[in-house]
Write an enzyme that holds these catalytic residues in place. Structure first.
Site, mmCIF file in Angstrom:
data_model
loop_
_atom_site.group_PDB
_atom_site.id
_atom_site.type_symbol
_atom_site.label_atom_id
_atom_site.label_comp_id
_atom_site.label_asym_id
_atom_site.label_seq_id
_atom_site.Cartn_x
_atom_site.Cartn_y
_atom_site.Cartn_z
ATOM 1 N N GLY A 11 0.810 -1.210 0.000
ATOM 2 C CA GLY A 11 0.000 0.000 0.000
ATOM 3 C C GLY A 11 0.843 1.258 0.000
ATOM 4 O O GLY A 11 2.073 1.213 0.065
ATOM 5 N N SER A 12 0.165 2.397 -0.040
ATOM 6 C CA SER A 12 0.864 3.677 -0.205
ATOM 7 C C SER A 12 1.727 4.051 0.992
ATOM 8 O O SER A 12 2.786 4.659 0.830
ATOM 9 C CB SER A 12 -0.155 4.788 -0.483
ATOM 10 O OG SER A 12 -1.096 4.890 0.575
ATOM 11 N N ASP B 87 3.223 -2.584 8.265
ATOM 12 C CA ASP B 87 2.224 -2.520 7.202
ATOM 13 C C ASP B 87 1.298 -1.342 7.450
ATOM 14 O O ASP B 87 1.246 -0.798 8.562
ATOM 15 C CB ASP B 87 1.415 -3.825 7.170
ATOM 16 C CG ASP B 87 0.799 -4.110 5.807
ATOM 17 O OD1 ASP B 87 0.793 -3.209 4.948
ATOM 18 O OD2 ASP B 87 0.335 -5.252 5.601
ATOM 19 N N ASP C 106 -6.267 0.574 6.404
ATOM 20 C CA ASP C 106 -7.303 1.447 5.863
ATOM 21 C C ASP C 106 -8.073 2.147 6.984
ATOM 22 O O ASP C 106 -8.609 3.231 6.792
ATOM 23 C CB ASP C 106 -8.267 0.645 4.994
ATOM 24 C CG ASP C 106 -7.552 -0.012 3.827
ATOM 25 O OD1 ASP C 106 -6.844 0.700 3.096
ATOM 26 O OD2 ASP C 106 -7.677 -1.240 3.659
ATOM 27 N N GLY D 134 -6.923 -4.287 3.404
ATOM 28 C CA GLY D 134 -7.290 -4.948 2.163
ATOM 29 C C GLY D 134 -7.696 -4.013 1.050
ATOM 30 O O GLY D 134 -8.083 -4.469 -0.027
ATOM 31 N N GLY D 135 -7.604 -2.707 1.296
ATOM 32 C CA GLY D 135 -7.933 -1.763 0.235
ATOM 33 C C GLY D 135 -7.042 -1.945 -0.983
ATOM 34 O O GLY D 135 -7.459 -1.696 -2.115
ATOM 35 N N GLY D 136 -5.806 -2.411 -0.737
ATOM 36 C CA GLY D 136 -4.885 -2.669 -1.841
ATOM 37 C C GLY D 136 -4.990 -4.072 -2.400
ATOM 38 O O GLY D 136 -4.265 -4.430 -3.330
ATOM 39 N N GLU E 7 -1.203 -10.422 3.637
ATOM 40 C CA GLU E 7 -0.879 -9.524 4.749
ATOM 41 C C GLU E 7 -1.207 -10.182 6.091
ATOM 42 O O GLU E 7 -0.428 -10.095 7.043
ATOM 43 C CB GLU E 7 -1.649 -8.209 4.607
ATOM 44 C CG GLU E 7 -1.123 -7.315 3.500
ATOM 45 C CD GLU E 7 -1.995 -6.098 3.263
ATOM 46 O OE1 GLU E 7 -1.469 -5.093 2.756
ATOM 47 O OE2 GLU E 7 -3.201 -6.134 3.583
#
Length: 239
Positions: A34-35, A88, A91, A102-104, A110
């Site tokens: 993720g970002s 990690d 969200d 889990g947005g990614g 994960e």
């Protein structure tokens, strides 16, 4: 709008920089997706270039490619089944360090990596902190077979757990659905409010077509949050 996005990205980077202080030579690290996790992977890459010796397990194909490009030594959970630390993003995070992830699209890997770690540290900007989970849709990874039946059962059991809202298949490119690294699909559940995350998590595990859900409960030890007032650490109440 661009200034706002840049500021949020700065908060994410600040959280990642704080988390890098936890990394010690010889560690076995789980690298998130993720970002926000992107910034942490970048920081690990910088330390490796300066001589840090670590071995890392990525949580997605995207993170694997990113880490490999940076020259980070990589392994798998088959080769390195016990990790010291996973860092990690999330969200959504509540005050008990219960998470929605889990947005990614990498929630399954994960969760496996986080569970294999002695400690999990979550990094995020302060917009991800919430009093009650649910403002971010809950991702649920499902198998392709019997998709509509699975979605109907998710809806019914979620309602019994006090959660209602739109449940929709995550779209991918064009007319195709989004496909995870494991070849599964994701449904996103816009419940808006999850009054009892543990109850909902148990209910979702009763659905045969569900591979995994995005509720991460009892896994995070520390959340490092970046915001306008700097970086703060939130420790799990039981820690």
């Amino acid at each position: 709008m661009a200034d706002s996005a840049a500021k949020v990205d700065e908060f994410k980077a600040n959280a990642a920089k704080a988390a890098i202080e936890l990394v010690k030579p010889g560690m076995r690290l789980g690298l998130g997706t993720g970002s926000t996790a992107y910034h942490f992977v970048e920081a690990v890459g910088g330390l490796v270039r300066n001589g840090l010796e670590v071995i890392c397990v990525p949580t997605s194909e995207a993170t694997h490619a990113h880490a490999e490009k940076l020259g980070i030594p990589l392994s798998s959970l088959d080769e390195t089944p016990q990790l010291d630390l996973t860092v990690d993003g999330a969200d959504e995070i509540d005050d008990q360090l219960r998470l929605i992830k889990g947005g990614g699209g990498a929630l399954l890997r994960e969760k496996i990596v986080a569970t294999a770690s002695d400690r999990m540290v979550v990094i995020a900007d302060d917009s991800k902190v919430s009093k009650t989970l649910g403002s971010h849709p809950l991702p649920i990874e499902v198998v392709r077979f019997g998709l509509r039946a699975t979605m109907r059962l998710i809806e019914a059991l979620a309602a019994e757990a006090g959660c209602e809202g739109e449940i929709r298949l995550r779209p991918g490119q064009g007319d195709a659905p989004y496909v995870t690294d494991q070849g599964n699909l994701i449904v996103d559940c816009a419940f808006h409010k999850i009054p009892e995350p543990e109850v909902l998590a148990f209910a979702m595990k009763r659905v045969p077509g569900v591979v995994e859900h995005g509720l991460f409960l009892g896994l995070a030890d520390i959340a490092i949050i970046g915001g306008a007032d700097g970086v703060q650490a939130i420790h799990h109440p039981g820690a």
